[in-house]
Design an enzyme around this catalytic site. Structure first.
Site, PDB file in Angstrom:
ATOM      1  N   LYS A  11      51.369 121.973  48.205  1.00 25.83           N
ATOM      2  CA  LYS A  11      50.212 122.797  48.578  1.00 25.83           C
ATOM      3  C   LYS A  11      49.082 121.886  49.015  1.00 25.83           C
ATOM      4  O   LYS A  11      48.722 120.941  48.313  1.00 25.83           O
ATOM      5  CB  LYS A  11      49.774 123.623  47.362  1.00 25.83           C
ATOM      6  CG  LYS A  11      49.022 124.883  47.697  1.00 25.83           C
ATOM      7  CD  LYS A  11      49.887 125.882  48.442  1.00 25.83           C
ATOM      8  CE  LYS A  11      49.714 127.305  47.951  1.00 25.83           C
ATOM      9  NZ  LYS A  11      50.728 128.188  48.549  1.00 25.83           N
ATOM     10  N   THR A  58      55.093 126.369  45.818  1.00 20.55           N
ATOM     11  CA  THR A  58      53.792 125.754  46.115  1.00 20.55           C
ATOM     12  C   THR A  58      52.667 126.565  45.475  1.00 20.55           C
ATOM     13  O   THR A  58      51.626 126.027  45.129  1.00 20.55           O
ATOM     14  CB  THR A  58      53.568 125.599  47.637  1.00 20.55           C
ATOM     15  OG1 THR A  58      53.378 126.869  48.231  1.00 20.55           O
ATOM     16  CG2 THR A  58      54.719 124.862  48.291  1.00 20.55           C
ATOM     17  N   ARG A 176      23.079  94.736  70.611  1.00 18.52           N
ATOM     18  CA  ARG A 176      23.571  96.089  70.916  1.00 18.52           C
ATOM     19  C   ARG A 176      23.409  96.996  69.705  1.00 18.52           C
ATOM     20  O   ARG A 176      23.165  96.524  68.581  1.00 18.52           O
ATOM     21  CB  ARG A 176      25.040  96.050  71.348  1.00 18.52           C
ATOM     22  CG  ARG A 176      25.994  95.642  70.246  1.00 18.52           C
ATOM     23  CD  ARG A 176      27.459  95.745  70.644  1.00 18.52           C
ATOM     24  NE  ARG A 176      28.330  95.340  69.540  1.00 18.52           N
ATOM     25  CZ  ARG A 176      29.648  95.424  69.557  1.00 18.52           C
ATOM     26  NH1 ARG A 176      30.285  95.869  70.612  1.00 18.52           N
ATOM     27  NH2 ARG A 176      30.363  95.048  68.504  1.00 18.52           N
ATOM     28  N   GLN A 228      35.462  93.556  64.238  1.00 24.37           N
ATOM     29  CA  GLN A 228      36.582  92.905  63.545  1.00 24.37           C
ATOM     30  C   GLN A 228      36.082  91.976  62.440  1.00 24.37           C
ATOM     31  O   GLN A 228      36.560  92.008  61.308  1.00 24.37           O
ATOM     32  CB  GLN A 228      37.417  92.084  64.552  1.00 24.37           C
ATOM     33  CG  GLN A 228      38.321  92.894  65.461  1.00 24.37           C
ATOM     34  CD  GLN A 228      37.663  93.325  66.768  1.00 24.37           C
ATOM     35  OE1 GLN A 228      36.444  93.507  66.836  1.00 24.37           O
ATOM     36  NE2 GLN A 228      38.461  93.526  67.801  1.00 24.37           N
ATOM     37  N   HIS A 256      30.160 104.170  70.825  1.00 25.73           N
ATOM     38  CA  HIS A 256      29.344 103.493  71.831  1.00 25.73           C
ATOM     39  C   HIS A 256      28.072 104.266  72.196  1.00 25.73           C
ATOM     40  O   HIS A 256      28.075 105.496  72.259  1.00 25.73           O
ATOM     41  CB  HIS A 256      30.158 103.256  73.102  1.00 25.73           C
ATOM     42  CG  HIS A 256      31.458 102.544  72.861  1.00 25.73           C
ATOM     43  ND1 HIS A 256      31.526 101.291  72.290  1.00 25.73           N
ATOM     44  CD2 HIS A 256      32.745 102.912  73.089  1.00 25.73           C
ATOM     45  CE1 HIS A 256      32.793 100.915  72.199  1.00 25.73           C
ATOM     46  NE2 HIS A 256      33.556 101.894  72.662  1.00 25.73           N
TER      47      HIS A 256
HETATM   48  O1  LIG Z   1      33.181  94.694  68.140  1.00 25.92           O
HETATM   49  C1  LIG Z   1      33.866  94.920  69.152  1.00 25.92           C
HETATM   50  N1  LIG Z   1      35.187  94.618  69.156  1.00 25.92           N
HETATM   51  C2  LIG Z   1      35.980  94.833  70.243  1.00 25.92           C
HETATM   52  O2  LIG Z   1      37.210  94.533  70.208  1.00 25.92           O
HETATM   53  C3  LIG Z   1      35.398  95.405  71.392  1.00 25.92           C
HETATM   54  N2  LIG Z   1      35.877  95.754  72.620  1.00 25.92           N
HETATM   55  C4  LIG Z   1      34.840  96.284  73.307  1.00 25.92           C
HETATM   56  O3  LIG Z   1      34.915  96.753  74.487  1.00 25.92           O
HETATM   57  N3  LIG Z   1      33.696  96.264  72.558  1.00 25.92           N
HETATM   58  C5  LIG Z   1      34.013  95.724  71.353  1.00 25.92           C
HETATM   59  N4  LIG Z   1      33.284  95.489  70.242  1.00 25.92           N
END
Ligand SMILES: O=c1[nH]c(=O)c2[nH]c(=O)[nH]c2[nH]1
Length: 301
Positions: A11, A58, A176, A228, A256
């Site tokens: 469930k 369930t 940014r 990353q 973005h």
């Molecule tokens: O922090 C980011 N990692 C990416 O792999 C990536 N690729 C992208 O177009 N902008 C960003 N920004």
């Protein structure tokens, strides 16, 4: 010829609310959860031979969620998931694993005239606390997490040095906006059963609070070179804060915000260092995932 490779059923979307009343102080505390129960075991014949003798309905699972919520604490959610899962594997011998997911929703106590209100709450965001427990007779694997924590920083983020070729249009950027919807989870070392979960009770809330603080503090304070690298730092800090945690994973969309060139209107300057008005994008978005396991941490970042 075919055979069932895997099967589980149960469930989903069982919504439960529990109130705890402190009769002395009049203070009430509430918890709202969405629970999913999926059972696995010797159930193949229910699929292949219409054998319902192996089927725990369930509907019964839903009833069990309510009864266990009445009989036991529902916090921390790791404990409730373990209690619920243990019930299923101990009650039905042919059930080998109970997969219990608990999503806890936010009800934050109101502050009225500077004082915490005894029984009024508000939803301060879509963020949830998550638990996925795989409960077997002799072991419990738990993954705890945070989902839906939407964050944005208006500066302190860069992205440059990436591969440039004939498909690349993205400029190198040294300042940014960075925004993401945090989906983060940490996997506990296997627990030996319900008693081991009970012994770990305070650690679950502590790890959740630490993961939340680390996520926000790292996000806010770091001059991020990329999603990353920032998420990797979050993972290593969580592993350092919670010794009983073996893995940490993040899944971060890169939401973005595009600059808008307004020079067509009376020469308005709105790009680069003059950018103030941006266009938030709903898609496409970047999506960056990582899982870090304890043994993979290098001694230095
Ligand atoms: O922090 C980011 N990692 C990416 O792999 C990536 N690729 C992208 O177009 N902008 C960003 N920004």
């Amino acid at each position: 010829m075919s055979s069932i490779a895997s099967a589980r059923y149960g469930k989903d979307n069982v919504r439960v609310y529990k109130v705890e009343r402190d009769e002395k102080t009049g203070v009430q505390t509430v918890t709202e959860m969405t629970v999913c129960v999926l059972l696995e075991g010797d159930i193949a014949t229910s699929y292949t031979h219409a054998d319902n003798s192996v089927v725990v309905a369930t509907d019964t699972m839903k009833n069990t969620v309510y009864v266990k919520a009445k009989e036991h604490p529902v916090t921390p959610p790791e404990l409730f998931a373990s209690i619920l899962g243990t019930h299923f594997v101990e009650t039905y011998p042919h059930i080998t694993t109970a997969h219990i997911n608990v999503i806890t929703h936010r009800w934050t106590r109101m502050t009225i005239d500077g004082k915490p209100h005894p029984h009024s709450f508000y939803r301060d965001g879509a963020e949830t606390r998550t638990v996925e427990a795989a409960v077997q007779k002799d072991k419990i694997d738990i993954k705890s997490g945070i989902k839906g924590l939407l964050v944005l920083k208006s500066t302190g983020s860069q992205f440059h040095g990436f591969v440039r070729d004939e498909y690349t249009t993205l400029p190198e950027v040294y300042d940014r906006i960075l925004s993401t919807d945090v989906d983060c989870a940490w996997g506990w070392k296997t627990l030996a059963g319900l008693d081991a979960v009970k012994a770990a009770i305070p650690k679950f809330d502590q790890a959740w609070a630490d993961a939340r603080t680390i996520t926000m503090k790292t996000f806010a304070e770091e001059d991020s070179p990329s999603v990353q690298n920032t998420m990797y730092k979050m993972c290593t800090s969580i592993l350092a804060a919670a010794p009983e945690v073996d893995t940490v994973d993040y899944s971060l969309p890169n939401k973005h915000y595009f600059e808008i060139d307004l020079s067509w209107h009376k020469g308005l300057k709105n790009t680069g260092k003059d950018a103030e008005v941006y266009a938030p994008q709903s898609g496409p978005n970047g999506l960056i995932n990582v899982t870090l396991a304890r043994s993979q941490i290098p001694s230095k970042l």
